[in-house]
Scaffold this motif. Structure first.
Motif, PDB file in Angstrom:
ATOM      1  N   VAL A 240       0.862  -1.300   0.013  1.00 16.58           N
ATOM      2  CA  VAL A 240       0.121   0.136  -0.053  1.00 16.58           C
ATOM      3  C   VAL A 240       0.693   1.034   0.215  1.00 16.58           C
ATOM      4  CG1 VAL A 240      -1.884  -1.016   1.221  1.00 16.58           C
ATOM      5  CG2 VAL A 240      -0.102   0.044   2.541  1.00 16.58           C
ATOM      6  N   ILE A 288       7.685   2.123   4.715  1.00 14.62           N
ATOM      7  CA  ILE A 288       6.387   3.085   5.347  1.00 14.62           C
ATOM      8  C   ILE A 288       6.717   4.418   5.083  1.00 14.62           C
ATOM      9  CG2 ILE A 288       5.833   4.014   7.798  1.00 14.62           C
ATOM     10  CD1 ILE A 288       4.840   1.294   7.330  1.00 14.62           C
ATOM     11  N   PRO A 289       5.702   5.345   4.564  1.00 11.86           N
ATOM     12  CA  PRO A 289       6.032   6.541   4.040  1.00 11.86           C
ATOM     13  C   PRO A 289       6.492   7.681   5.063  1.00 11.86           C
ATOM     14  CG  PRO A 289       3.709   6.106   4.227  1.00 11.86           C
ATOM     15  CD  PRO A 289       4.381   4.846   4.449  1.00 11.86           C
ATOM     16  N   ARG A 290       7.128   8.662   4.541  1.00  9.70           N
ATOM     17  CA  ARG A 290       7.713   9.619   5.339  1.00  9.70           C
ATOM     18  C   ARG A 290       6.609  10.277   6.211  1.00  9.70           C
ATOM     19  NH1 ARG A 290       9.849  14.618   6.344  1.00  9.70           N
ATOM     20  NH2 ARG A 290       7.930  15.836   5.474  1.00  9.70           N
ATOM     21  N   ILE A 291       6.869  10.176   7.535  1.00  6.28           N
ATOM     22  CA  ILE A 291       5.529  10.671   8.426  1.00  6.28           C
ATOM     23  C   ILE A 291       5.755  12.465   8.641  1.00  6.28           C
ATOM     24  CG2 ILE A 291       4.817  10.743  10.793  1.00  6.28           C
ATOM     25  CD1 ILE A 291       5.385   7.578  10.433  1.00  6.28           C
ATOM     26  N   PHE A 292       4.652  12.782   8.417  1.00  4.18           N
ATOM     27  CA  PHE A 292       4.723  14.353   8.734  1.00  4.18           C
ATOM     28  C   PHE A 292       5.359  14.592   9.894  1.00  4.18           C
ATOM     29  CE2 PHE A 292       3.177  18.532   9.892  1.00  4.18           C
ATOM     30  CZ  PHE A 292       3.081  19.400   8.580  1.00  4.18           C
ATOM     31  N   GLY A 293       6.181  15.984   9.756  1.00  2.00           N
ATOM     32  CA  GLY A 293       7.064  16.146  11.067  1.00  2.00           C
ATOM     33  C   GLY A 293       8.133  15.217  11.393  1.00  2.00           C
ATOM     34  N   LEU A 294       8.338  14.147  10.796  1.00  2.00           N
ATOM     35  CA  LEU A 294       9.288  13.279  11.721  1.00  2.00           C
ATOM     36  C   LEU A 294      10.516  12.980  10.273  1.00  2.00           C
ATOM     37  CD1 LEU A 294       9.182  11.517  13.768  1.00  2.00           C
ATOM     38  CD2 LEU A 294       8.912   9.715  12.448  1.00  2.00           C
TER      39      LEU A 294
ATOM     40  N   SER B 229       7.335  15.698  14.889  1.00  2.00           N
ATOM     41  CA  SER B 229       6.275  14.724  15.645  1.00  2.00           C
ATOM     42  C   SER B 229       6.355  15.138  16.838  1.00  2.00           C
ATOM     43  CB  SER B 229       6.835  13.426  15.043  1.00  2.00           C
ATOM     44  OG  SER B 229       6.254  12.283  15.761  1.00  2.00           O
ATOM     45  N   MET B 355      -0.781  13.255   7.407  1.00  2.00           N
ATOM     46  CA  MET B 355       0.445  12.875   8.304  1.00  2.00           C
ATOM     47  C   MET B 355       1.241  12.078   7.889  1.00  2.00           C
ATOM     48  SD  MET B 355      -0.072  15.387  10.212  1.00  2.00           S
ATOM     49  CE  MET B 355       1.319  15.041  11.568  1.00  2.00           C
ATOM     50  N   GLY B 356       1.186  11.421   6.585  1.00  2.00           N
ATOM     51  CA  GLY B 356       1.903  10.278   5.905  1.00  2.00           C
ATOM     52  C   GLY B 356       2.200   9.074   6.780  1.00  2.00           C
ATOM     53  N   LEU B 357       0.635   8.751   7.545  1.00  2.00           N
ATOM     54  CA  LEU B 357       0.721   7.601   8.314  1.00  2.00           C
ATOM     55  C   LEU B 357       0.093   6.542   7.476  1.00  2.00           C
ATOM     56  CD1 LEU B 357      -0.950   9.236  11.515  1.00  2.00           C
ATOM     57  CD2 LEU B 357       1.681   8.814  11.189  1.00  2.00           C
ATOM     58  N   THR B 358       0.400   5.271   8.217  1.00  2.00           N
ATOM     59  CA  THR B 358      -0.451   3.956   7.481  1.00  2.00           C
ATOM     60  C   THR B 358      -1.711   3.940   8.233  1.00  2.00           C
ATOM     61  OG1 THR B 358       1.105   2.833   8.761  1.00  2.00           O
ATOM     62  CG2 THR B 358       1.533   2.981   6.399  1.00  2.00           C
ATOM     63  N   LEU B 377       4.222   2.683  14.792  1.00  2.00           N
ATOM     64  CA  LEU B 377       3.562   3.386  13.550  1.00  2.00           C
ATOM     65  C   LEU B 377       3.340   4.946  13.633  1.00  2.00           C
ATOM     66  CD1 LEU B 377       2.015   0.214  11.727  1.00  2.00           C
ATOM     67  CD2 LEU B 377       4.139   1.273  11.306  1.00  2.00           C
ATOM     68  N   HIS B 378       3.526   5.253  14.621  1.00  2.00           N
ATOM     69  CA  HIS B 378       3.120   6.901  15.060  1.00  2.00           C
ATOM     70  C   HIS B 378       1.813   7.004  15.345  1.00  2.00           C
ATOM     71  CE1 HIS B 378       7.347   7.919  14.430  1.00  2.00           C
ATOM     72  NE2 HIS B 378       7.476   6.991  13.677  1.00  2.00           N
TER      73      HIS B 378
END
Ligand code: SF4
Ligand code: SF4
Lengths: 868, 419
Positions: A240, A288-294, B229, B355-358, B377-378
């Motif tokens: 995904v 895992i995509p780049r997370i906002f603010g991380l 984050s 937020m680029g999460l899954t 996974l934040h």
């Protein structure tokens, strides 16, 4: 109160809608497949789709409501996909089995939609490919456009037909344009994104470039594009994550190309995607995509890419290594679309040469001298033709023999197509003894198939020689009489061959010790065939193959002296039909474009004098060309002629049927002299015959009229219903038509034999008591009332029998002295029974005599012929 | 939809907690007479906001009353005498004369909380832990249906700008930027007119895109800064304030008015005549709908807030509170809910998560109670924008599970199970 949680707005998109969109996207491919391949393709698609829907409905949604049956529509999609990746000519059970496997094993067993690890359609295809290779690689060219000797497009370079779809292949994979239309729609609807397909196609393209192949061919041929659009993008089984999707696509592309180039797996796309399916969760976790603010460090990203790359490389290497560790390669196909000749020859650097009507593949060495040649040969096996690819080295020794296509039974004839058997051919050349037990050891359980292979290879070698060394075409043997002796089945076989005028004038068998009876047909026919064909290589007589081949071998041996050159057998084989039958009319059929094509071929004085099309289902306008042009040409040439372009399917069918007709495989319809017919030793009437069938006794009534069998009716049988019906339905009309024994119906041999035996018994008059076994009265009197009498227990029983419309409608007792309680009662019972049966019925127990009298009286009445 | 004024209720029910943080202590007793704007509950801790009477009249009860979400909290119940007697605080006339702490104190006394929905006490926000150079006014109002901020910008832009200037002063920021989605040109024009004279203020026209109004997304869109984050806007040198909040700050300082009324959007397909309504805190929500012509048939769901992040109103008699930006009554056709088909791994949620999460995995883990996996996974970075649930073709309850997961994680942490 049930909690309603947000968000309270939802995208109108549902799973059902996605599945509907996928079906819409598949429509161009479906339409293209059906246009190109016709009804067989539609049949495959219908079967696969229905089986998928039904399997899911049965296993998952027990109540068969319409909604339940269609579910979320994903079963229909899976079914369609299964069908679209099958060849159109596959057997009916292949799509059914495929869909059942896809739904039951690859989807539901994993927990249903969304939980499956492998793409269900591809999983099913993998199983089918490995288990039923021959069913999966049957293919045919669309329309009638390919006139090559073999339907293979083996040039390995790009051509426009690949784009619009005029090539053989699986149903959905044939038209690039149709696939691209589907892709455009899916992209537009947002169900797929560019990453996965572009990664797939792009990496394949780049690899092809790097390897010096035609990159456009690499991506347009085979199922690659179809898979890149519809298979690798399967949401459930691909990552995904955006980066994961790109990596997944690239991995699929690389593995497909590696499998195609370095392994002999029958198909690249399927195994590539399935492998990537298995890697999918790992890829996802690593991307895992780049997370906002991380900030994810470059390292994390690099690690993800490195690990997945390593995984893909390891898988690719595994494919190659596992494949290489096998001693000899299994037959190689790629979707039935092109023969990976490169893989068979071990190099991609080869030429395709068409010479003297034979296409062969030529590899040159560094100096440009021919180093290796390969060509396709065909030979009839036990169930059907076996196609071979024979590769020769510079000295014309056999490098390898591979079976491309066959329909032998698994575990039986199929054994002869295995590498272990084929390996024996390596190193042989035309001087070798091509016979089982000599240079080649047969395979137990596959004698006929092995023998077919051996003679196929031998013939191919000879044909190849003629093509390659046309200067050696002597064309004539030195006149004279030549003796030869070989070992046959029962002992030595001695014969002489008379050559006059450079041709084989006679073959006289001087001595043989083969089993009388069995070998007789061989000795009766094969010499004649050899003379007619002016070649030692003719069709063997079935049932007497060993003797047949021995004769051919002996003639060959004799002729070797005649030509003075032990190596050259230079008879032009293809110039004319070997007419292996006597004068008469022969019917044969072949599969045309639209269905069966049936011809009657009249042979007179050993030549084809007329050909008549009995029935056909060809496209009227196109086929008539073939009929009008080809038939006169065949008669003129007395042999196969070039196909009529634009109607090559029909043409081929005609040629095939004519060849079949004159080969003696089919019995003559009208045969002046020696046709095998039943000798009808009985008079007109109904005669009963019995024989032992598969399940027990089989009883039938044969009606003889005017000395001919006019009807055959099965009275009783204990055969397996479904199987035996075939025999009854096919055999009986055939027997009546032939007025003689006909070929048994395959698959129902026992029953067929029993029918034949019973008919023979019936007409031979050997059957005891035909009177009693009669079960219908012969009513050949006009309507009216007839009186008859019979001797009863106490005296004469007189009856009036009313006949109306050729049937007994009433019986009245005129006079009877039978004991009322016994005989009288019996009469009361017998009357309705006889009226119903229109024939004799079982005697009433305790009143046998009265019953007999009754029967006698009815017969008497019906033969009186004097109405009252 | 111009802002209309809803007459004050006969009985105002004023919850003692209308914000994030600790509840406040009642400082009136049953039987007391209160004036409009008079403080009736005092903030007991730093993260807490005081509450004020929204009508003048008599306190008839101090007892737990049911709120719109069905929970019972202590409320001060006031019987309106209809006289609207005002209890005004200090009116300032010149912002320049005020110190930062004056402003913070005034804001605290007025009980101002974030009026966009979260309800975070504003005086806390005005005490940032790090130096701040820019104040952003969130005029994105990106959720469908909600228009109160839009109207306020059109009708009361000068007040908002004054409020912004006050906030800037309170935190020592030099710049102020008002971010407005490009689909509200009238608001942009109004605000631009007002700020023309201030060189340190500007308007940023924003792309129309959900969730543009989410704090972190807004900062990223306007300033290109990414809040780390787990961090606060102050970490990247800014503070974000809502339009209505800025106006409330202005009113507190310049009119001496405490936070006891607000503009609420009343909308949804089941509302006869959708309106923006200026309403007193403590008014029963049903009055709002009645004022807007009542319902067209039975609404499928009535929600508080926007349709993406809002929650279901279970008790229509519950009172309006300070952070209630809208009440929506949605018809069966409009509203959609979770159906929880199996995830088909289409990746749409991943693609759309701002937020680029899954979310597919976060939802799955949270639902199954695998909180620490979700945390890895934040989970905590989820801003609960609801976009993942919105796009999911399987109609999975992703946000609901994620919220549950956050709560579960917090509970486990509290118990010390997860370190
Ligand atoms: S609610 Fe969903 S889309 Fe929004 S931030 Fe959380 S996980 Fe991402
Ligand atoms: S959007 Fe829904 S169905 Fe698609 S991956 Fe996310 S959770 Fe699964």
């Amino acid at each position: 109160m049930q909690n309603k949680t947000g968000p309270f707005l939802r995208n109108p998109l549902t799973i059902d809608r996605i599945m509907a969109d996928v079906r819409i996207a598949l429509t161009p491919a479906i339409v293209a497949g059906v246009i190109f391949f016709g009804w067989p393709a539609l049949k495959v698609l219908l079967l696969s789709t229905l089986s998928a829907i039904l399997t899911e409905a049965l296993l998952l949604r027990a109540p068969l409501t319409p909604k339940g049956i269609f579910g979320d529509g994903s079963a229909a999609v899976t079914g369609l996909l299964v069908g679209l990746i099958l060849p159109p000519t596959t057997a009916w059970w292949v799509p059914v089995l495929g869909s059942v496997l896809a739904i039951a094993l690859f989807k539901l067993a994993f927990g249903g939609l969304g939980h499956n690890i492998f793409n269900p359609a591809l999983g099913a295809r993998a199983v089918l490919l490995l288990a039923f290779t021959s069913q999966m690689v049957r293919f045919r060219a669309p329309f009638e456009a390919v006139t090559a000797a073999t339907p293979l497009l083996s040039t390995r370079s790009f051509s426009w037909p690949l784009v619009w779809g005029n090539v053989g292949g699986s149903i959905g994979e044939t038209s690039v344009i149709a696939v691209l239309l589907g892709a455009a729609y899916l992209l537009y609807r947002g169900h797929i994104n560019w990453r996965n397909p572009v990664g797939y196609v792009g990496s394949a393209f780049v690899l092809a470039l790097l390897w010096g192949q035609d990159p456009w061919y690499a991506i347009t041929a085979g199922g690659l594009l179809f898979a890149a659009v519809f298979m690798s993008t399967d949401m459930v089984t691909s990552p995904v994550t955006p980066l994961g999707q790109l990596i997944f696509g690239i991995g699929c592309g690389v593995l497909t190309m590696v499998i195609r180039r370095f392994t002999s797996l029958p198909e690249g796309v399927t195994f590539a995607i399935l492998t990537m399916n298995a890697l999918s969760p790992a890829i996802e976790a690593l991307t895992i995509p780049r997370i906002f603010g991380l900030r994810i460090s470059q390292e994390t990203l690099k690690r993800g890419i490195a690990v997945t790359t390593a995984a893909v490389v390891v898988c690719a290497a595994l494919f190659v290594v596992l494949d290489r560790s096998k001693p000899d390669a299994v037959p190689v196909f790629s979707l039935g679309e092109y023969l990976p000749i490169g893989e068979l020859l071990g190099t991609d650097d080869y030429e395709v040469v068409d010479e003297n009507g034979v296409r062969y593949f030529l590899v040159r060495d560094a100096e440009g001298n021919p180093a290796q040649t390969a060509f396709v040969a065909e030979q009839g096996g036990f169930n059907g033709p076996i196609r071979l690819l024979i590769s020769l080295d510079a000295e014309h020794r056999i490098n390898s023999v591979s079976v491309l296509d066959h329909s032998e039974d698994p575990g039986l004839g199929e054994l002869a197509t295995r590498p272990e058997f084929l390996a024996q051919f390596a190193g042989l050349d035309k001087g070798s003894e091509f016979a089982l037990g000599k240079d080649i050891q047969g395979v137990t359980g596959a004698t006929i198939s092995s023998r077919a292979l051996v003679s196929g290879v031998q013939r191919a070698l000879e044909q190849f020689d003629r093509t390659f060394f046309p200067q050696e075409e002597a064309g004539a043997y030195a006149d004279g009489t030549y003796h030869a002796q070989v070992d046959s089945f029962g002992g030595p076989l001695e014969l002489e061959v008379v050559v006059s005028g450079g041709k084989i004038a006679a073959v006289n068998v001087l001595k043989h010790s083969d089993t009388p009876g069995i070998s007789d047909p061989a000795y009766a026919n094969v010499p004649q065939r050899i003379v007619t064909a002016n070649s030692p290589q003719v069709e063997a007589v079935s049932g007497a193959t060993v003797s047949s081949t021995s004769i051919m071998k002996a003639v060959q041996k004799a002729l070797d002296q005649a030509s003075g050159d032990t190596s050259a057998v230079t008879v032009e084989e293809r110039t004319g039909y070997a007419i292996a039958v006597g004068d008469g009319v022969y019917r044969a059929s072949a599969e045309g474009f639209g269905g069966e094509l049936v011809l009657d071929v009249t042979v007179e004085g050993g030549k084809i004098s007329a050909i008549e099309v009995v029935s056909n289902s060809e496209t009227p306008f196109i086929a008539s060309q073939a009929f009008d042009k080809l038939i006169p040409a065949i008669i003129e040439a007395q042999g196969p002629v070039d196909v009529v372009s634009g109607a090559s399917y029909t043409s081929k069918a005609i040629l095939e049927a004519v060849e079949k007709a004159v080969s003696g495989a089919e019995p003559a319809l009208v045969e002046p002299e020696e046709q095998q017919v039943y000798e009808i030793a009985v008079e007109d009437g109904v005669h009963r015959g019995k024989a032992e069938g598969f399940g027990g006794e089989l009883v039938l009534d044969v009606t003889v009229e005017g000395g001919r069998i006019s009807a055959i009716e099965v009275v009783s049988n204990s055969e397996t219903p479904f199987i035996a019906n075939q025999a009854f339905n096919k055999l009986i009309p055939a027997i009546i038509e032939a007025q003689g024994p006909v070929d048994v119906v395959s698959g129902a041999t026992f029953t067929s034999r029993a029918v034949l035996a019973a008919v023979e018994q019936a007409v031979s008059g050997e059957a005891a008591g035909t009177e009693e076994s009669e079960d219908v009265f012969v009513i050949d009197v006009p309507d009216g009332v007839y009186r008859g009498s019979g001797q009863g227990r106490n005296g004469v029983v007189t009856l009036d029998v009313t006949v109306e419309g050729g049937r007994i409608t009433a019986i009245a007792v005129v006079e009877s002295q039978e004991t009322p309680d016994i005989g009288g009662k019996a009469l009361e019972q017998l009357i309705p029974a006889v009226v119903e049966a229109q024939g004799p019925v079982d005697a009433v127990s305790g009143a046998t005599l009265t019953s007999k009298a009754f029967d006698e009286a009815v017969r008497d009445a019906l033969t009186t012929k004097e109405g009252q | 939809m111009p802002i209309m004024v809803l007459p004050a209720p006969d009985i105002a029910v004023i919850p003692l907690q209308q914000h994030i943080g600790a509840p406040c202590e009642p400082i009136v007793a049953v039987g007391d007479r209160v004036k409009m704007g008079q403080m009736i509950g005092q903030a007991s801790q730093f993260i807490c906001a005081s509450v004020h009477a929204s009508v003048s009249g008599q306190v008839i009860a101090i007892e737990p009353r049911s709120l719109a979400n069905g929970n019972k909290v202590p409320c001060v119940v006031i019987k309106n005498d209809g006289r609207d007697e005002m209890a005004l605080g200090t009116k300032h006339t010149d912002l320049k004369k005020l110190s930062a702490s004056d402003i913070r104190q005034a804001v605290k006394d007025a009980g101002i909380v974030g009026m966009g929905g979260a309800g975070f006490p504003t005086h806390v926000k005005l005490t940032p832990p790090k130096p701040v150079d820019t104040i952003l006014i969130n005029g994105a109002e990106c959720e469908p249906y909600l228009t109160c901020d839009h109207r306020l910008m059109v009708e009361r832009a000068p007040e908002m700008v004054q409020g912004l200037l006050a906030i800037m002063k309170a935190v020592g920021a030099e710049k102020g930027i008002i971010g407005i989605e490009a689909n509200k040109p009238d608001a942009i024009a109004e605000v631009q007119k007002v700020i023309a004279e201030y060189s340190n203020l500007s308007v940023a026209s924003l792309q129309v895109r959900y969730p543009q109004g989410a704090e972190k997304q807004l900062i990223k869109a306007i300033l290109g800064r990414e809040v780390p984050s787990g961090g606060l806007p102050a970490d990247v040198g800014c503070v974000v304030s809502n339009v209505h909040t800025a106006i409330a700050v202005y009113e507190a300082l310049m009119k001496g008015k405490s936070s006891y009324e607000r503009v609420v959007t009343v909308s949804g397909g089941a509302v006869v005549d959708p309106r923006n309504v200026l309403v007193r805190v403590g008014t029963p929500i049903e009055d709002l709908f009645e004022f807007c012509g009542g319902f067209l048939g039975q609404p499928e769901v009535v929600i508080c807030g926007g349709p993406m992040t809002g929650w279901e109103i279970k008790d229509l008699s519950g009172p309006v509170v300070k952070n209630m930006s809208g009440v929506l009554a949605l018809t069966r056709e409009e509203a959609a809910f979770d159906e929880n088909h199996p995830c088909i791994r289409c990746g749409r949620c991943v693609d759309s998560c701002p937020m680029g999460l899954t979310p597919n995995l976060l939802g799955e883990y949270s639902d199954k109670g695998m909180y620490s996996e979700a945390e890895q996974l934040h989970l905590k970075d989820c801003i609960e924008c609801g976009l993942c649930s919105y796009v999911c073709p399987a109609k999975r309850a992703l946000v609901t599970w994620i919220k549950k997961g956050k709560a579960g994680l917090a509970a486990e942490k509290a118990k010390g199970k997860v370190s």
